[in-house]
Design an enzyme around this catalytic site. Structure first.
Site, PDB file in Angstrom:
ATOM      1  N   GLU A 302     -41.881  14.397  30.960  1.00  0.00           N
ATOM      2  CA  GLU A 302     -41.223  14.504  29.656  1.00  0.00           C
ATOM      3  C   GLU A 302     -40.114  15.556  29.706  1.00  0.00           C
ATOM      4  OE1 GLU A 302     -41.889  12.914  26.387  1.00  0.00           O
ATOM      5  OE2 GLU A 302     -39.931  13.838  26.273  1.00  0.00           O
ATOM      6  N   ASP A 306     -36.045  14.974  29.137  1.00  0.00           N
ATOM      7  CA  ASP A 306     -35.325  15.627  28.046  1.00  0.00           C
ATOM      8  C   ASP A 306     -34.147  16.443  28.561  1.00  0.00           C
ATOM      9  OD1 ASP A 306     -37.270  14.547  26.445  1.00  0.00           O
ATOM     10  OD2 ASP A 306     -38.367  16.417  26.132  1.00  0.00           O
ATOM     11  N   SER A 522     -38.703   9.176  23.483  1.00  0.00           N
ATOM     12  CA  SER A 522     -38.401  10.437  24.158  1.00  0.00           C
ATOM     13  C   SER A 522     -37.138  10.360  24.992  1.00  0.00           C
ATOM     14  CB  SER A 522     -39.527  10.783  25.135  1.00  0.00           C
ATOM     15  OG  SER A 522     -40.566  11.412  24.487  1.00  0.00           O
ATOM     16  N   ASP A 564     -25.650  -2.268  13.723  1.00  0.00           N
ATOM     17  CA  ASP A 564     -26.960  -2.705  13.260  1.00  0.00           C
ATOM     18  C   ASP A 564     -27.719  -3.418  14.389  1.00  0.00           C
ATOM     19  OD1 ASP A 564     -29.015  -3.174  11.523  1.00  0.00           O
ATOM     20  OD2 ASP A 564     -27.979  -4.723  10.344  1.00  0.00           O
ATOM     21  N   GLY A 583     -29.227  -4.634   8.157  1.00  0.00           N
ATOM     22  CA  GLY A 583     -29.284  -3.387   7.389  1.00  0.00           C
ATOM     23  C   GLY A 583     -30.398  -2.479   7.899  1.00  0.00           C
ATOM     24  N   ASP A 585     -33.851  -0.794   8.682  1.00  0.00           N
ATOM     25  CA  ASP A 585     -35.233  -1.270   8.800  1.00  0.00           C
ATOM     26  C   ASP A 585     -36.079  -0.184   9.468  1.00  0.00           C
ATOM     27  OD1 ASP A 585     -34.978  -1.725  11.782  1.00  0.00           O
ATOM     28  OD2 ASP A 585     -33.505  -3.199  11.083  1.00  0.00           O
TER      29      ASP A 585
END
Ligand SMILES: *[C@@H]1O[C@H](CO)[C@@H](O)[C@H](O)[C@H]1NC(C)=O
Ligand SMILES: *[C@@H]1O[C@H](CO)[C@@H](O)[C@H](O)[C@H]1NC(C)=O
Ligand SMILES: *[C@@H]1O[C@H](CO)[C@@H](O)[C@H](O)[C@H]1NC(C)=O
Ligand SMILES: *[C@@H]1O[C@H](CO)[C@@H](O)[C@H](O)[C@H]1NC(C)=O
Ligand SMILES: *[C@@H]1O[C@H](CO)[C@@H](O)[C@H](O)[C@H]1NC(C)=O
Ligand SMILES: *[C@@H]1O[C@H](CO)[C@@H](O)[C@H](O)[C@H]1NC(C)=O
Ligand SMILES: *[C@@H]1O[C@H](CO)[C@@H](O)[C@H](O)[C@H]1NC(C)=O
Length: 604
Positions: A302, A306, A522, A564, A583, A585
């Protein structure tokens, strides 16, 4: 120990509100159902140490919130006029009555020199053995074991003297069974070994998505080309920064970051050795090779994802990485008791005390909202509001288990009554953070799902935080289209997330010296942090304030800068989960950003 905190002395005390006789009557302050994944395995050892954080009611939080709405609303005359540290302290400072009553009670149990106060006085922190805390809170702690075998010392209920109920907002660790799950998913080859690092494909002329993007190996050049930052040269690195939070023993290995940058962004290679690292509450800054146990656990994957992604996207914007210790798996050891704390609160309270905070912060960790007690979620979320009011954009990944929770394999059951439900996540459910979903494929991008590891981009509706006004019309539009599908499985009136999405499958990352592919919200979150950091750079270079709290701007004006995403879904709980559509969601929010349009949307 939190730097910048001061220890108050007995001389500062004024006990004008002391009502010693009242303080003897206790009543239950909070009960929280133990999550179904945990079972009680015994009494807590009386000498186990807990680092207790006591939240005192903030004097004028409602006023702070009002300021926050005004300075974050692009149509308001105060838009962008972020508050200073001192202004925020004035607003959150508890009343003298609250402070005196809480201190008076604390001093019956802890000597004053062992108590740290936050600068605004809204938190008191000290370390005590469980046996003493049990007396203070009239409770019994137990050892609870998670399904995965790890143990934790917590209680399901605690009490306070009656006269303090209105003055204390939260006490932790008590009922918070938080596990802070990193939202990255890998799939290793059978040998468990990575591949040799290899650079991006060679290409001629201007980079285009067709030339530089490969769904099997996503690189920073691809992300920068896709989202249009590839030609942007940061102008004010230093004045503008980006931050990254690590928890639970995650780490950012510089040597791996340098191999990554050498292969994928050679001009940024110095970044691997110059990003700043800060340890909070004994968070690890380990730069030595992983131990065999860490390798088996994938520790550092992780953190590698990052740090490498942010440097790859937003270099040379300086990066600051915090590592917060705490919430360790409980190991019964009478001679060497470990100190147990709650990582989000510890981290945010540390950051809130700093004079300078990076303008965008990437967080790739989530928990199932129902494992977080309401009082804790509220208090942490209100601390995020303070950081937002300072002009910081706080980003959280929306989770890797679709509607099923922090990861695939969730029970889809309520802790309270065992009812089947979709499982919303915290902190994504906090209205003061911006929640980032993930996509896959390039033409067009769709909601991310990877059948090989079950990764499914997360989305949902909070059971704790009501829907804020800024998202009312977007969410009502979606609910109208949804009709009665999934009725009873989610909370129609809750804060809905994510707010936007970014690519999140098959990132090529260097870990333990070799190349692995990683999926997750992530992956999406640090990319989003890098893009918003570059946008802040452009704003600051033109003498404008940083974006700060993004959501009111995003739902009003910023949405125009997004493409979108209209297919795919937040698969989970044996359903398709919420489906992406035209749109906004609760799968990909408004979709994925385009830098040139973002510049336009902020008036540059
Ligand atoms: C804690 O446990 C003791 C011993 O079992 C019991 O007497 C006491 O009532 C318990 N206290 C609470 C608050 O449940
Ligand atoms: C980690 O790196 C070491 C040294 O190169 C290697 O021996 C080991 O197999 C690697 N382990 C994993 C899980 O990649
Ligand atoms: C991810 O990469 C693997 C290995 O290169 C490949 O088999 C898989 O199809 C890729 N996933 C997508 C969505 O392209
Ligand atoms: C940090 O570690 C030191 C030494 O290992 C220990 O004495 C101290 O209590 C720890 N502090 C916290 C906050 O965990
Ligand atoms: C749904 O959300 C509302 C407001 O956010 C909350 O008051 C209510 O308790 C929630 N319902 C459930 C079943 O959690
Ligand atoms: C971290 O960096 C060291 C060199 O500084 C390297 O030997 C080691 O393999 C790295 N560990 C991991 C887990 O990548
Ligand atoms: C999904 O269906 C499988 C097979 O029927 C079942 O074993 C599993 O428990 C279900 N999962 C959930 C979350 O309902």
């Amino acid at each position: 120990m939190m730097r910048g905190a001061f220890i108050f002395s007995a001389a500062l005390l004024s006990l004008s509100y002391a009502k010693p006789l009242l303080s003897r009557r206790y009543a239950v302050k909070e009960t929280h159902a133990v999550p179904l994944e945990f079972s009680r395995v015994g009494e807590a050892p009386a000498n186990h140490l807990l680092r207790l954080q006591i939240g005192v009611k903030q004097g004028q939080f409602d006023v702070l919130e009002k300021h926050l709405w005004e300075i974050s609303d692009p149509d308001h005359s105060r838009y962008g006029q972020h508050l200073s540290l001192a202004e925020i302290h004035d607003l959150v400072k508890p009343t003298d009555e609250s402070t005196d009553l809480v201190r008076e009670w604390l001093h019956e149990h802890v000597s004053p020199e062992h108590i740290e106060s936050s600068p605004a006085g809204d938190f008191f922190t000290f370390t005590l053995p469980v046996g003493k805390i049990e007396e203070m809170l009239q409770t019994n702690y137990s050892v609870y074991q998670h399904e995965d075998g790890s143990k934790i010392v917590r209680t399901h209920e605690w009490s306070l003297p009656l006269h303090l109920h209105e003055h204390i907002t939260a006490v932790q660790p008590t009922t918070a069974f938080i596990r802070t799950v990193p939202q990255a998913k890998t799939y290793m080859t059978a040998s468990g070994k990575g591949e040799h690092p290899r650079g991006p494909p060679s290409y001629e002329g201007k980079p285009t998505v067709d030339k530089v993007c490969d769904t099997g190996a996503v690189t920073p050049l691809c992300l920068r080309t896709l989202y249009g930052t590839v030609d942007y040269k940061p102008k004010v690195p230093g004045r503008n920064q980006v931050g990254l939070a690590n928890y639970l023993g995650e780490l950012n290995n510089r040597s791996d970051a340098s191999i990554y940058l050498k292969n994928y962004r050679p001009e940024a290679i110095s970044g691997a050795y110059t990003f700043k690292q800060i340890s909070i509450a004994n968070g690890t800054l380990q730069q030595t090779p992983d131990t065999p146990a860490q390798l088996r656990a994938g520790t550092g994957i992780e953190g590698a994802l990052d740090v490498q992604t942010i440097l790859g996207v937003s270099w040379p914007t300086p990066l600051l990485a915090w590592s917060t210790g705490g919430d360790p798996p409980f190991t019964p050891d009478a001679d060497n008791p470990t100190v147990d704390n709650e990582p989000y609160l510890t981290w945010v309270n540390y950051v809130l005390q700093q004079d300078f905070v990076p303008q965008v912060i990437s967080n790739s960790y989530e928990d199932n909202e129902q494992t977080v007690p309401y009082s804790y979620a509220k208090v942490v979320c209100s601390q995020f509001a303070q950081l937002s009011a300072r002009g910081v954009s706080i980003l959280f990944g929306s989770g890797d288990g679709g509607v099923e929770g922090v990861q695939p394999g969730g029970s889809c059951k309520s802790n309270v009554d065992g009812r089947t439900q979709f499982t919303p996540l915290f902190p994504s459910s906090c209205p003061y953070v911006t929640s980032i979903g993930a996509t896959v494929n390039f033409k067009p991008e769709v909601a991310a799902y990877d059948p090989r590891n079950g990764f499914s981009t997360g989305g949902g509706f909070s059971n704790y935080f009501p829907r804020p006004a800024w998202q009312a019309s977007a969410v009502e539009g979606y609910l109208h289209t949804l009709g009665d599908e999934f009725e009873g499985l989610y909370n129609r009136s809750g804060r809905a997330y994510p707010d936007l999405a970014v690519y999140g499958v098959n990132y090529t990352i260097i870990w333990n010296g070799s190349l692995i592919r990683v999926d997750g919200t992530s992956a999406a979150t640090p990319t989003a942090a890098g893009i918003f950091a570059l946008l802040n750079d452009a704003l600051i270079a033109r003498g404008k304030p940083s974006l700060g709290f993004l959501n009111p701007w995003l739902y009003k004006k910023g949405k125009k800068a997004f493409v979108d995403v209209t297919s795919g879904s937040a698969i989970g709980c044996n359903t398709t989960g919420f489906v992406a559509g035209k749109g906004w969601d609760p799968v990909t929010g408004f979709g994925t950003p385009r830098f040139e349009r973002l510049l336009e949307a902020v008036g540059l």
